[in-house]
Motif scaffolding. Structure first.
Motif, PDB file in Angstrom:
ATOM      1  N   THR A  29       0.792  -1.233   0.000  1.00 21.79           N
ATOM      2  CA  THR A  29       0.000   0.000   0.000  1.00 21.79           C
ATOM      3  C   THR A  29       0.825   1.286   0.000  1.00 21.79           C
ATOM      4  N   VAL A  30       1.990   1.278   0.658  1.00 23.65           N
ATOM      5  CA  VAL A  30       2.743   2.537   0.801  1.00 23.65           C
ATOM      6  C   VAL A  30       3.246   3.053  -0.554  1.00 23.65           C
ATOM      7  N   PRO A  31       4.005   2.242  -1.314  1.00 26.71           N
ATOM      8  CA  PRO A  31       4.421   2.724  -2.630  1.00 26.71           C
ATOM      9  C   PRO A  31       3.231   3.027  -3.546  1.00 26.71           C
ATOM     10  N   ALA A  32       2.171   2.216  -3.446  1.00 29.46           N
ATOM     11  CA  ALA A  32       1.007   2.389  -4.332  1.00 29.46           C
ATOM     12  C   ALA A  32       0.341   3.745  -4.118  1.00 29.46           C
ATOM     13  N   ALA A  33       0.126   4.100  -2.836  1.00 29.97           N
ATOM     14  CA  ALA A  33      -0.532   5.383  -2.541  1.00 29.97           C
ATOM     15  C   ALA A  33       0.360   6.548  -2.953  1.00 29.97           C
ATOM     16  N   LEU A  34       1.668   6.409  -2.709  1.00 24.35           N
ATOM     17  CA  LEU A  34       2.596   7.498  -3.020  1.00 24.35           C
ATOM     18  C   LEU A  34       2.740   7.700  -4.529  1.00 24.35           C
ATOM     19  N   ALA A  35       2.921   6.610  -5.261  1.00 23.64           N
ATOM     20  CA  ALA A  35       3.063   6.719  -6.722  1.00 23.64           C
ATOM     21  C   ALA A  35       1.797   7.303  -7.339  1.00 23.64           C
ATOM     22  N   THR A  36       0.634   6.861  -6.841  1.00 26.32           N
ATOM     23  CA  THR A  36      -0.637   7.371  -7.365  1.00 26.32           C
ATOM     24  C   THR A  36      -0.765   8.863  -7.088  1.00 26.32           C
ATOM     25  N   PHE A  37      -0.429   9.252  -5.870  1.00 26.74           N
ATOM     26  CA  PHE A  37      -0.530  10.673  -5.507  1.00 26.74           C
ATOM     27  C   PHE A  37       0.358  11.521  -6.413  1.00 26.74           C
ATOM     28  N   LEU A  38       1.608  11.107  -6.572  1.00 28.55           N
ATOM     29  CA  LEU A  38       2.553  11.887  -7.389  1.00 28.55           C
ATOM     30  C   LEU A  38       2.103  11.947  -8.852  1.00 28.55           C
ATOM     31  N   ALA A  39       1.566  10.838  -9.347  1.00 28.93           N
ATOM     32  CA  ALA A  39       1.115  10.815 -10.752  1.00 28.93           C
ATOM     33  C   ALA A  39      -0.079  11.744 -10.955  1.00 28.93           C
ATOM     34  N   LEU A  40      -0.997  11.741  -9.986  1.00 29.12           N
ATOM     35  CA  LEU A  40      -2.179  12.614 -10.121  1.00 29.12           C
ATOM     36  C   LEU A  40      -1.799  14.086  -9.951  1.00 29.12           C
ATOM     37  N   GLN A  41      -0.785  14.327  -9.142  1.00 30.30           N
ATOM     38  CA  GLN A  41      -0.288  15.695  -8.984  1.00 30.30           C
ATOM     39  C   GLN A  41       0.370  16.175 -10.287  1.00 30.30           C
ATOM     40  N   LYS A  42       1.062  15.260 -10.932  1.00 32.95           N
ATOM     41  CA  LYS A  42       1.755  15.585 -12.192  1.00 32.95           C
ATOM     42  C   LYS A  42       0.756  15.748 -13.340  1.00 32.95           C
ATOM     43  N   LEU A  43      -0.313  14.944 -13.313  1.00 31.06           N
ATOM     44  CA  LEU A  43      -1.309  14.959 -14.396  1.00 31.06           C
ATOM     45  C   LEU A  43      -2.685  15.328 -13.836  1.00 31.06           C
ATOM     46  N   PRO A  44      -2.880  16.606 -13.479  1.00 34.17           N
ATOM     47  CA  PRO A  44      -4.156  16.984 -12.847  1.00 34.17           C
ATOM     48  C   PRO A  44      -5.365  16.860 -13.779  1.00 34.17           C
ATOM     49  N   GLU A  45      -5.115  16.726 -15.077  1.00 30.59           N
ATOM     50  CA  GLU A  45      -6.228  16.589 -16.023  1.00 30.59           C
ATOM     51  C   GLU A  45      -6.682  15.140 -16.188  1.00 30.59           C
ATOM     52  N   THR A  46      -6.199  14.257 -15.338  1.00 31.99           N
ATOM     53  CA  THR A  46      -6.563  12.835 -15.458  1.00 31.99           C
ATOM     54  C   THR A  46      -8.073  12.642 -15.293  1.00 31.99           C
ATOM     55  N   ASP A  47      -8.687  11.951 -16.263  1.00 33.45           N
ATOM     56  CA  ASP A  47     -10.141  11.723 -16.207  1.00 33.45           C
ATOM     57  C   ASP A  47     -10.493  10.504 -15.373  1.00 33.45           C
ATOM     58  N   ILE A  48      -9.635   9.504 -15.430  1.00 36.61           N
ATOM     59  CA  ILE A  48      -9.914   8.274 -14.679  1.00 36.61           C
ATOM     60  C   ILE A  48      -8.604   7.538 -14.426  1.00 36.61           C
ATOM     61  N   LEU A  49      -8.499   6.903 -13.270  1.00 39.50           N
ATOM     62  CA  LEU A  49      -7.335   6.070 -12.968  1.00 39.50           C
ATOM     63  C   LEU A  49      -7.793   4.618 -12.850  1.00 39.50           C
TER      64      LEU A  49
END
Ligand code: ADE
Length: 275
Positions: free
Chosen positions: A93-113
């Motif tokens: 869970t730790v790497p998963a939550a962190l990687a997801t957070f950073l990716a969404l921060q980098k790509l704020p226009e993401t429509d769906i994950l």
């Protein structure tokens, strides 16, 4: 598909459903996959290219990007364990939550994950090795905090059935002939008797090591989460989990390579509903 789209759109508007307001074209999709072996066939199939500076340089995470139809697809993986220098994939869970957070921060226009990966399946819920599940909800089974106010936080239940795609996880599963169910998340591949009680209470159909954490990060960004899981082993079966998992990992990863483009085609061509 067209008929369903019109029907669902009309239905949503006619009922004045509170959670559905408008249909958005899907342009940007992130696919979060924990293990390299799970991601590799899909990255190859879509001919995605490594994006060198996507994540901060002190993280082990990897991102691969490219077009698929009208969409831009970014696959993120959790990379290898450089901290303990084991070189294995950073599952859990730790790497998963962190990687997801950073990716969404980098790509704020993401429509769906989309969180895609392997899972254990519960025979009592009709799961068989090789089945693909669309996740209707997530919860943790190993965050036990026996102080009343903390209990629901520990379980961390999130409904992921409504904005998984433009209709619901149910319609997606119906159209693509996949199974539906709750994914229970914990930081162990195996399980204890205590885990068993909580997985049952979570009404889990599948068990993984990331979904609830990834859905939590998505919630912080209000980004729709869609869980797509392929069964490598039967949790309530007779074989040791690790043996069954390793025996079926390659076949399940290849099955993901088929399932993921089908899901992408479905959501990229039609749209996603945002609250
Ligand atoms: N991934 C594949 N099988 C799993 C299991 N039984 N538990 C957690 N994660 C898994």
């Amino acid at each position: 598909t067209a008929f369903l789209f019109v029907f669902v759109t009309l239905f949503a508007h006619n009922t004045g459903a509170t959670t559905i307001s408008k249909t958005m074209p899907v342009k940007n999709v992130i696919v979060a996959i924990a293990m390299e072996a799970e991601a590799a066939p899909f990255i190859q199939h879509l001919q995605l290219k490594l994006v060198a500076d996507f994540f901060p340089s002190n993280t082990p995470f990897q991102a691969y990007q490219g077009p698929h139809g009208d969409c831009t697809v970014t696959v993120i993986t959790n990379g290898k364990d450089t901290v303990h220098e084991t070189g294995v994939d950073n599952v859990g869970t730790v790497p998963a939550a962190l990687a997801t957070f950073l990716a969404l921060q980098k790509l704020p226009e993401t429509d769906i994950l989309i969180n895609a990966g392997t899972c254990g399946g519960f025979r009592r819920k009709g799961a068989e090795v090789g089945n693909v599940f669309v996740v209707t909800g997530v919860a943790h089974h190993d965050r036990r905090i026996p102080i009343p106010d903390f209990v629901p936080y520990g379980i961390g239940k999130l409904d992921t059935s409504r904005h998984g795609d433009f209709t619901t996880a149910e319609v997606l599963a119906l159209e693509l002939e996949y199974k539906l169910g709750v994914c229970t998340t914990g930081n162990s591949l195996d399980k204890t008797e205590e885990d068993d009680k909580h997985m049952l209470a979570n009404d889990a159909a599948v068990k993984d090591m990331e979904a609830a954490a990834i859905a939590w990060s998505c919630k912080l960004f209000d980004t729709p989460f869609l869980g797509l899981k392929v069964v490598t082993d039967i949790v309530d079966g007779e074989h040791p989990t690790q043996d069954e998992f390793l025996a079926n990992l390659l076949a399940a990863s290849q099955s993901l390579q088929v399932a993921l483009p089908r899901v992408l085609d479905h959501i990229c061509h039609v749209g996603v509903v945002k609250d």
